[in-house]
Motif scaffolding. Sequence first.
Motif: not given
Length: 581
Positions: A505-529
């Motif tokens: 799937t071509n969604v926006k992915r993390q460029l660095v590994s020092n952010i939490t999964m919750a922060t990453y999912e929030a950046s995608l939005g509830r539906k996409t995440s």
Amino acid sequence: MEAEDQKGLERVLSQKALSMSSSFPCQICVVGFLCGVCLTSLFLAGLTSFGRFEFEGIQFHQISAPIMPWNSNSHITMGDSGLKQMRTVEREMNENDDDKVSLLYSAWSSLLNESQEAWTNTQSSIPNAPHLEKCKSKGLMNKRLDTRVGNATFPPWTLWKGSLDIYSNLASELNDFRHQDISQGAYPPWITGSNEENYPLTRKVQRDVWLHQHPLNCGDPQVKFLVADWETLPGFGIGAQIAGMCGLLALAITENRVLVTNYYNRADHQGCQGSSRASWSCYFLPETSQECRDRAIELMHNKEAWEKGIIKAKENYTSKEIWAGRTPRNWGSPWSYLQPTTEINGSFVAFHRKMDRRWWRAQAVRYLMRFPSDKTCHLMNVARHGAFGKEAAEMVVANIKEETDEGGASEIEKYVWSNRRPWIPRPVLSMHVRMGDKACEMKVVEFKEYMRLANRIRKQFPNLRTIWLSTEMQQVIDLTKLYTSSGSGSGSGSGSGSGWKFYFTNVKRQLVSNITMATYEASLGRKTSTEYPLVNFLMATEADFFIGALGSTWCFLIDGMRNTGGKVMAGYLSVNKDRFW
């Protein structure tokens, strides 16, 4: 011969365009449409090598390389435009296979946004899409198999698959055998494979859990309930939410209560409409009947029901009871003889101290996800079409005949082949590479170790070339280039190019590994995440092989779904040993 095949395909696909051209809206738009033909023709060359499909805000790109990505960030649909494009391509089509494939792919793309009625009306005029399901029809069948008829003990479960049990011309004696089959305890139809290909007692457990969750009379004063919201804390991913609900289902069965799931935050978005808003039923059939749900909600407003313990909530239990509580003993201890098919570091994991939890979570998640909703069916259609649609079109075009059957579906198609699984290019390996903030919980492993295990599988199964990859890290996606064919993307290569074909799937992915999964999912939005992980999860359960990390709850649940879905003997290669071992 090629010209004859070309004309045959044109005639087959022309019927949809001709049937729609007689409609009044189409007549109004015809002038504008003809003006657009010239502009559309300019895009024709690009269409044969680059196709784009979007559905409900989920976008797929298909490119002439081994990587088929998915982007969930735009909100354009292509219902009518897809049909206009199909007609334009038909008029401008040259006599070569690329044009035929593009035409058929575009026609299928338009059908994904059509209503069920439109799909039915055009199914005889457009060649069958082997990788797609008719979600409305499949949804009606699933609901029928999840509902009792009258006062029957079971839904219409039999040893037959598909729709054969509703064939009206069955002899009366066969119907008698069917009812006898059900009364003696037929097994749920969502279990595939033999007993030896699943965890011990899977068929019996799934039947018993369904009966527990669907009492004959929900209004009986003896029926008790456990009403529970899904976990909503930002740190809880989908895997953790499901694992928590598995614990609550264990408590409900142990205390002889019907589990009723309530608020589900991941379905609280505009993609889930009506009663499915903020409900698990947006993505899968409900865990209990509507009658029991209504009764439980009624009792929630009854003070006496709380005092007498007729109804309980999640807050009545401790975290330990939910997450690490006792596995139901209703079926003895079948986990004590699990087949050792999981390997870590070259050795079997034959026994460990949490075998009961592994067995139970597999049973619980299989029950909760036993039947996908219409929405989830459509999401999977979009995923398969975006990834495999061009390959499916190539196969159909290669096999199409000039003379087509105009008589509609035969009885064997309606009643026997109706249960066929959608086509995907097998064999396929699913791989979940979990990194990022998971390093605080388990040992994360580099991508090259996953690929080393993939090559081990391919030594035994040399025709394995396809990998469905899920990961939150962009660096993993970038590294796939080291393992694809160094040629034209045909799937054959040598040296650093190992000839693997990746889909993801071509969604926006993390460029660095020092952010939490919750922060990453929030950046995608509830539906996409929510929706792209569910697609990856279900693709993993259908894949022929799976490589993951048992330290990840997500991989743990995928493994459970595979082990109750006929995939025990496919084995499981894990890159780490960080949970219960």
